[in-house]
Design a protein around this motif. Sequence first.
Motif, PDB file in Angstrom:
ATOM      1  N   GLU A 151       2.938  16.296  -6.586  1.00 59.38           N
ATOM      2  CA  GLU A 151       3.835  15.299  -6.001  1.00 59.38           C
ATOM      3  C   GLU A 151       3.093  13.984  -5.758  1.00 59.38           C
ATOM      4  OE1 GLU A 151       6.952  17.963  -3.388  1.00 59.38           O
ATOM      5  OE2 GLU A 151       4.905  17.699  -2.623  1.00 59.38           O
ATOM      6  N   ARG A 152       1.859  14.103  -5.274  1.00 58.35           N
ATOM      7  CA  ARG A 152       1.041  12.905  -5.038  1.00 58.35           C
ATOM      8  C   ARG A 152       0.824  12.148  -6.341  1.00 58.35           C
ATOM      9  NH1 ARG A 152      -3.679  10.905  -5.935  1.00 58.35           N
ATOM     10  NH2 ARG A 152      -4.745   9.582  -4.453  1.00 58.35           N
ATOM     11  N   ASP A 153       0.452  12.853  -7.388  1.00 55.22           N
ATOM     12  CA  ASP A 153       0.224  12.216  -8.686  1.00 55.22           C
ATOM     13  C   ASP A 153       1.488  11.526  -9.187  1.00 55.22           C
ATOM     14  OD1 ASP A 153      -2.389  13.112  -8.601  1.00 55.22           O
ATOM     15  OD2 ASP A 153      -2.083  14.735 -10.055  1.00 55.22           O
ATOM     16  N   ALA A 154       2.644  12.157  -8.981  1.00 53.75           N
ATOM     17  CA  ALA A 154       3.916  11.563  -9.398  1.00 53.75           C
ATOM     18  C   ALA A 154       4.211  10.295  -8.588  1.00 53.75           C
ATOM     19  CB  ALA A 154       5.053  12.572  -9.248  1.00 53.75           C
ATOM     20  N   LEU A 155       3.928  10.311  -7.281  1.00 60.63           N
ATOM     21  CA  LEU A 155       4.134   9.128  -6.449  1.00 60.63           C
ATOM     22  C   LEU A 155       3.219   7.988  -6.884  1.00 60.63           C
ATOM     23  CD1 LEU A 155       4.483  10.742  -2.912  1.00 60.63           C
ATOM     24  CD2 LEU A 155       6.273   9.559  -4.200  1.00 60.63           C
ATOM     25  N   VAL A 156       1.964   8.303  -7.152  1.00 56.77           N
ATOM     26  CA  VAL A 156       1.017   7.274  -7.605  1.00 56.77           C
ATOM     27  C   VAL A 156       1.473   6.702  -8.948  1.00 56.77           C
ATOM     28  CG1 VAL A 156      -1.355   6.855  -8.396  1.00 56.77           C
ATOM     29  CG2 VAL A 156      -0.946   8.166  -6.295  1.00 56.77           C
ATOM     30  N   ASP A 157       1.882   7.554  -9.867  1.00 53.09           N
ATOM     31  CA  ASP A 157       2.365   7.090 -11.172  1.00 53.09           C
ATOM     32  C   ASP A 157       3.569   6.158 -11.010  1.00 53.09           C
ATOM     33  OD1 ASP A 157       0.380   8.512 -12.467  1.00 53.09           O
ATOM     34  OD2 ASP A 157       1.720  10.154 -13.091  1.00 53.09           O
ATOM     35  N   ALA A 158       4.498   6.527 -10.139  1.00 52.89           N
ATOM     36  CA  ALA A 158       5.689   5.700  -9.903  1.00 52.89           C
ATOM     37  C   ALA A 158       5.310   4.362  -9.271  1.00 52.89           C
ATOM     38  CB  ALA A 158       6.687   6.447  -9.016  1.00 52.89           C
ATOM     39  N   PHE A 159       4.345   4.387  -8.358  1.00 49.86           N
ATOM     40  CA  PHE A 159       3.870   3.166  -7.697  1.00 49.86           C
ATOM     41  C   PHE A 159       3.226   2.227  -8.721  1.00 49.86           C
ATOM     42  CE2 PHE A 159       0.848   0.837  -4.922  1.00 49.86           C
ATOM     43  CZ  PHE A 159       1.719   0.387  -3.947  1.00 49.86           C
ATOM     44  N   LEU A 160       2.400   2.780  -9.600  1.00 49.09           N
ATOM     45  CA  LEU A 160       1.756   1.973 -10.634  1.00 49.09           C
ATOM     46  C   LEU A 160       2.779   1.432 -11.626  1.00 49.09           C
ATOM     47  CD1 LEU A 160      -1.449   4.104 -11.269  1.00 49.09           C
ATOM     48  CD2 LEU A 160      -1.251   1.972  -9.951  1.00 49.09           C
ATOM     49  N   LEU A 161       3.785   2.226 -11.955  1.00 49.14           N
ATOM     50  CA  LEU A 161       4.844   1.768 -12.852  1.00 49.14           C
ATOM     51  C   LEU A 161       5.617   0.612 -12.217  1.00 49.14           C
ATOM     52  CD1 LEU A 161       6.497   1.978 -15.434  1.00 49.14           C
ATOM     53  CD2 LEU A 161       7.859   3.771 -14.326  1.00 49.14           C
ATOM     54  N   GLU A 162       5.871   0.710 -10.919  1.00 51.81           N
ATOM     55  CA  GLU A 162       6.542  -0.380 -10.209  1.00 51.81           C
ATOM     56  C   GLU A 162       5.735  -1.675 -10.351  1.00 51.81           C
ATOM     57  OE1 GLU A 162       7.424  -1.715  -5.629  1.00 51.81           O
ATOM     58  OE2 GLU A 162       7.411   0.415  -6.064  1.00 51.81           O
ATOM     59  N   GLY A 163       4.408  -1.588 -10.179  1.00 49.24           N
ATOM     60  CA  GLY A 163       3.545  -2.761 -10.335  1.00 49.24           C
ATOM     61  C   GLY A 163       3.600  -3.321 -11.748  1.00 49.24           C
ATOM     62  N   LYS A 164       3.603  -2.437 -12.725  1.00 47.35           N
ATOM     63  CA  LYS A 164       3.670  -2.867 -14.126  1.00 47.35           C
ATOM     64  C   LYS A 164       5.002  -3.572 -14.410  1.00 47.35           C
ATOM     65  CE  LYS A 164       3.233  -1.114 -18.821  1.00 47.35           C
ATOM     66  NZ  LYS A 164       2.948   0.059 -19.662  1.00 47.35           N
TER      67      LYS A 164
ATOM     68  N   LEU B 239       6.924  -5.073 -12.218  1.00 46.13           N
ATOM     69  CA  LEU B 239       6.906  -6.341 -11.490  1.00 46.13           C
ATOM     70  C   LEU B 239       6.111  -7.386 -12.265  1.00 46.13           C
ATOM     71  CD1 LEU B 239       7.688  -7.955  -8.985  1.00 46.13           C
ATOM     72  CD2 LEU B 239       5.642  -7.055  -7.882  1.00 46.13           C
ATOM     73  N   ALA B 240       4.975  -7.000 -12.825  1.00 40.58           N
ATOM     74  CA  ALA B 240       4.167  -7.931 -13.620  1.00 40.58           C
ATOM     75  C   ALA B 240       4.951  -8.421 -14.830  1.00 40.58           C
ATOM     76  CB  ALA B 240       2.867  -7.263 -14.053  1.00 40.58           C
ATOM     77  N   THR B 241       5.672  -7.527 -15.484  1.00 39.19           N
ATOM     78  CA  THR B 241       6.475  -7.899 -16.656  1.00 39.19           C
ATOM     79  C   THR B 241       7.602  -8.847 -16.258  1.00 39.19           C
ATOM     80  OG1 THR B 241       5.969  -5.814 -17.758  1.00 39.19           O
ATOM     81  CG2 THR B 241       7.919  -7.001 -18.521  1.00 39.19           C
ATOM     82  N   LEU B 242       8.312  -8.515 -15.189  1.00 38.68           N
ATOM     83  CA  LEU B 242       9.419  -9.362 -14.738  1.00 38.68           C
ATOM     84  C   LEU B 242       8.931 -10.731 -14.269  1.00 38.68           C
ATOM     85  CD1 LEU B 242      11.601  -6.817 -12.731  1.00 38.68           C
ATOM     86  CD2 LEU B 242      12.184  -7.929 -14.900  1.00 38.68           C
ATOM     87  N   SER B 243       7.829 -10.764 -13.533  1.00 40.58           N
ATOM     88  CA  SER B 243       7.340 -12.036 -13.001  1.00 40.58           C
ATOM     89  C   SER B 243       6.833 -12.955 -14.108  1.00 40.58           C
ATOM     90  CB  SER B 243       6.256 -11.811 -11.945  1.00 40.58           C
ATOM     91  OG  SER B 243       5.087 -11.261 -12.514  1.00 40.58           O
ATOM     92  N   ALA B 244       6.394 -12.387 -15.240  1.00 40.10           N
ATOM     93  CA  ALA B 244       5.977 -13.208 -16.378  1.00 40.10           C
ATOM     94  C   ALA B 244       7.179 -13.852 -17.058  1.00 40.10           C
ATOM     95  CB  ALA B 244       5.200 -12.355 -17.384  1.00 40.10           C
ATOM     96  N   ARG B 245       8.361 -13.279 -16.856  1.00 34.84           N
ATOM     97  CA  ARG B 245       9.578 -13.768 -17.520  1.00 34.84           C
ATOM     98  C   ARG B 245      10.472 -14.608 -16.615  1.00 34.84           C
ATOM     99  NH1 ARG B 245      11.154  -8.269 -20.802  1.00 34.84           N
ATOM    100  NH2 ARG B 245       9.245  -8.210 -22.019  1.00 34.84           N
ATOM    101  N   CYS B 246      10.242 -14.519 -15.312  1.00 24.05           N
ATOM    102  CA  CYS B 246      11.136 -15.196 -14.366  1.00 24.05           C
ATOM    103  C   CYS B 246      10.325 -15.740 -13.192  1.00 24.05           C
ATOM    104  CB  CYS B 246      12.198 -14.216 -13.871  1.00 24.05           C
ATOM    105  SG  CYS B 246      13.344 -14.940 -12.704  1.00 24.05           S
TER     106      CYS B 246
ATOM    107  N   CYS C   9       0.836  -1.198   0.000  1.00 25.00           N
ATOM    108  CA  CYS C   9       0.000   0.000   0.000  1.00 25.00           C
ATOM    109  C   CYS C   9       0.875   1.254   0.000  1.00 25.00           C
ATOM    110  CB  CYS C   9      -0.893   0.013   1.238  1.00 25.00           C
ATOM    111  SG  CYS C   9      -1.955  -1.438   1.385  1.00 25.00           S
ATOM    112  N   LEU C  10       0.567   2.153  -0.879  1.00 25.69           N
ATOM    113  CA  LEU C  10       1.278   3.424  -0.962  1.00 25.69           C
ATOM    114  C   LEU C  10       0.824   4.339   0.170  1.00 25.69           C
ATOM    115  CD1 LEU C  10       3.148   5.355  -2.562  1.00 25.69           C
ATOM    116  CD2 LEU C  10       1.127   6.042  -3.861  1.00 25.69           C
ATOM    117  N   CYS C  11       1.770   5.002   0.807  1.00 26.40           N
ATOM    118  CA  CYS C  11       1.479   5.968   1.871  1.00 26.40           C
ATOM    119  C   CYS C  11       2.017   7.331   1.445  1.00 26.40           C
ATOM    120  CB  CYS C  11       2.137   5.545   3.177  1.00 26.40           C
ATOM    121  SG  CYS C  11       1.575   3.973   3.798  1.00 26.40           S
TER     122      CYS C  11
END
Length: 93
Positions: free
Chosen positions: A61-74, A76-83, A50-52
Amino acid sequence: MRERHADPLDLTGRVLARKYCVVERVAERELSVVYRALHTMWEQPVALKCLCVPEGTSREERDALVDAFLLEGKLLATLSARCASVAQARDVG
């Protein structure tokens, strides 16, 4: 910096998105808290990150943090599909 609490977001015991029963907090960092949970339909353990956003953070700044958090999830999804050794990202929201 935020003071560390047993459950800083008060999520333990709650069901989120009608599918994740939060069991306990397992880790806390400056901008996130990770919980152990149970996927209620699959009856499988999951981790919820959960993002805090700190108080006093501007909307930009909040929007940038949310964007970065969502990018991290994306990423992770890409990496986990490959490894198989990378934890799978299954949901975001």
